[in-house]
Enzyme design. Structure first.
Site, PDB file in Angstrom:
ATOM      1  N   HIS A  14       0.836  -1.198   0.000  1.00  0.00           N
ATOM      2  CA  HIS A  14       0.000   0.000   0.000  1.00  0.00           C
ATOM      3  C   HIS A  14       0.873   1.252   0.000  1.00  0.00           C
ATOM      4  O   HIS A  14       2.094   1.191   0.103  1.00  0.00           O
ATOM      5  CB  HIS A  14      -0.987   0.015   1.180  1.00  0.00           C
ATOM      6  CG  HIS A  14      -0.397   0.384   2.510  1.00  0.00           C
ATOM      7  ND1 HIS A  14      -1.149   0.803   3.577  1.00  0.00           N
ATOM      8  CD2 HIS A  14       0.886   0.409   2.948  1.00  0.00           C
ATOM      9  CE1 HIS A  14      -0.364   1.055   4.617  1.00  0.00           C
ATOM     10  NE2 HIS A  14       0.864   0.825   4.270  1.00  0.00           N
ATOM     11  N   CYS A  33       5.180   4.878   5.410  1.00  0.00           N
ATOM     12  CA  CYS A  33       3.982   4.348   4.743  1.00  0.00           C
ATOM     13  C   CYS A  33       3.602   5.170   3.515  1.00  0.00           C
ATOM     14  O   CYS A  33       2.686   4.793   2.785  1.00  0.00           O
ATOM     15  CB  CYS A  33       2.807   4.266   5.722  1.00  0.00           C
ATOM     16  SG  CYS A  33       2.750   2.676   6.586  1.00  0.00           S
ATOM     17  N   HIS A  39       5.198  -0.236  -0.542  1.00  0.00           N
ATOM     18  CA  HIS A  39       5.899  -1.109   0.411  1.00  0.00           C
ATOM     19  C   HIS A  39       4.852  -2.074   0.933  1.00  0.00           C
ATOM     20  O   HIS A  39       3.647  -1.866   0.721  1.00  0.00           O
ATOM     21  CB  HIS A  39       6.501  -0.293   1.568  1.00  0.00           C
ATOM     22  CG  HIS A  39       5.441   0.337   2.401  1.00  0.00           C
ATOM     23  ND1 HIS A  39       4.800   1.493   2.022  1.00  0.00           N
ATOM     24  CD2 HIS A  39       4.850  -0.060   3.553  1.00  0.00           C
ATOM     25  CE1 HIS A  39       3.878   1.786   2.919  1.00  0.00           C
ATOM     26  NE2 HIS A  39       3.873   0.861   3.853  1.00  0.00           N
ATOM     27  N   HIS A  41       3.232  -4.936   4.030  1.00  0.00           N
ATOM     28  CA  HIS A  41       3.119  -5.342   5.432  1.00  0.00           C
ATOM     29  C   HIS A  41       2.668  -6.797   5.482  1.00  0.00           C
ATOM     30  O   HIS A  41       1.933  -7.257   4.595  1.00  0.00           O
ATOM     31  CB  HIS A  41       2.089  -4.499   6.181  1.00  0.00           C
ATOM     32  CG  HIS A  41       2.474  -3.071   6.343  1.00  0.00           C
ATOM     33  ND1 HIS A  41       3.396  -2.645   7.281  1.00  0.00           N
ATOM     34  CD2 HIS A  41       2.092  -1.952   5.674  1.00  0.00           C
ATOM     35  CE1 HIS A  41       3.533  -1.333   7.195  1.00  0.00           C
ATOM     36  NE2 HIS A  41       2.761  -0.873   6.228  1.00  0.00           N
ATOM     37  N   ASP A  79      -4.528 -10.693  -0.538  1.00  0.00           N
ATOM     38  CA  ASP A  79      -3.216 -11.319  -0.343  1.00  0.00           C
ATOM     39  C   ASP A  79      -2.332 -11.153  -1.584  1.00  0.00           C
ATOM     40  O   ASP A  79      -2.751 -11.474  -2.701  1.00  0.00           O
ATOM     41  CB  ASP A  79      -3.391 -12.803  -0.019  1.00  0.00           C
ATOM     42  CG  ASP A  79      -2.108 -13.428   0.514  1.00  0.00           C
ATOM     43  OD1 ASP A  79      -1.336 -12.721   1.200  1.00  0.00           O
ATOM     44  OD2 ASP A  79      -1.867 -14.612   0.218  1.00  0.00           O
ATOM     45  N   HIS A  80      -1.135 -10.639  -1.370  1.00  0.00           N
ATOM     46  CA  HIS A  80      -0.184 -10.344  -2.449  1.00  0.00           C
ATOM     47  C   HIS A  80      -0.736  -9.341  -3.460  1.00  0.00           C
ATOM     48  O   HIS A  80      -0.428  -9.400  -4.647  1.00  0.00           O
ATOM     49  CB  HIS A  80       0.291 -11.633  -3.144  1.00  0.00           C
ATOM     50  CG  HIS A  80       1.192 -12.455  -2.265  1.00  0.00           C
ATOM     51  ND1 HIS A  80       0.716 -13.201  -1.217  1.00  0.00           N
ATOM     52  CD2 HIS A  80       2.523 -12.624  -2.275  1.00  0.00           C
ATOM     53  CE1 HIS A  80       1.723 -13.801  -0.616  1.00  0.00           C
ATOM     54  NE2 HIS A  80       2.840 -13.465  -1.231  1.00  0.00           N
ATOM     55  N   GLU A 126      -0.883  -4.359  11.777  1.00  0.00           N
ATOM     56  CA  GLU A 126      -0.047  -3.986  10.629  1.00  0.00           C
ATOM     57  C   GLU A 126       1.411  -4.333  10.913  1.00  0.00           C
ATOM     58  O   GLU A 126       2.157  -4.721  10.010  1.00  0.00           O
ATOM     59  CB  GLU A 126      -0.191  -2.492  10.328  1.00  0.00           C
ATOM     60  CG  GLU A 126       0.445  -2.088   9.007  1.00  0.00           C
ATOM     61  CD  GLU A 126       0.259  -0.614   8.700  1.00  0.00           C
ATOM     62  OE1 GLU A 126      -0.558  -0.290   7.839  1.00  0.00           O
ATOM     63  OE2 GLU A 126       0.943   0.217   9.335  1.00  0.00           O
TER      64      GLU A 126
END
Ligand code: NI
Length: 139
Positions: A14, A33, A39, A41, A79-80, A126
């Site tokens: 995100h 962030c 990047h 998490h 996811d991913h 997170e």
């Protein structure tokens, strides 16, 4: 009243930023962030459901069913993935941990009601040290 909790994990990318601000200003407000090159998490998601155990099964909700709901409505979508660009229920929403938790709550709450249980909260980690918990609008 019993609370029952299912944990799931997902990895997602995100960027938290305000469009129209310079990269410097975004970095001042949002720190790492707001990296313009994204990047990721390793998120940890805790879904807590409440209700009375069914007299026959003894379950508040079948955890296999709960896991399937979370997987189909949330994990398979995030996811991913990139939370800013690729996730239908995050369209136009700032992907802070707070807002992701709220969006997940509203995604799965109706399906849990169909199982005759109530979604109590969404807790989303997170990082190891930072997490939020959302109890719905009227909690
Ligand atoms: Ni971040």
């Amino acid at each position: 009243m019993i609370h029952i909790c299912r944990r799931e994990r997902f990895n997602a990318a995100h960027r938290v930023f305000v469009e129209g601000w310079s990269d410097e200003k975004n970095s001042e407000h949002f720190g790492a962030c707001s990296n313009p090159n994204w990047h990721g998490h390793n998120y940890e998601l805790f879904v807590t459901v409440k209700g009375e155990p069914d007299p026959l099964s003894g379950y508040v909700i079948d955890l296999k069913v709960l896991s399937k709901i979370i997987r189909e409505k949330v994990i398979n979508k995030v996811d991913h993935r990139n939370l800013n660009l690729e996730v239908d229920f995050m369209k136009g929403i700032q992907p802070s941990t707070e807002n992701i938790a709220k969006a997940i709550f509203h995604e799965i709450s109706p399906l849990i009601q169909k199982q005759k249980a109530v979604l109590h909260s969404i807790r989303l980690h997170e990082t190891e040290n930072n997490s939020v918990e959302y109890f719905g609008e009227f909690a």
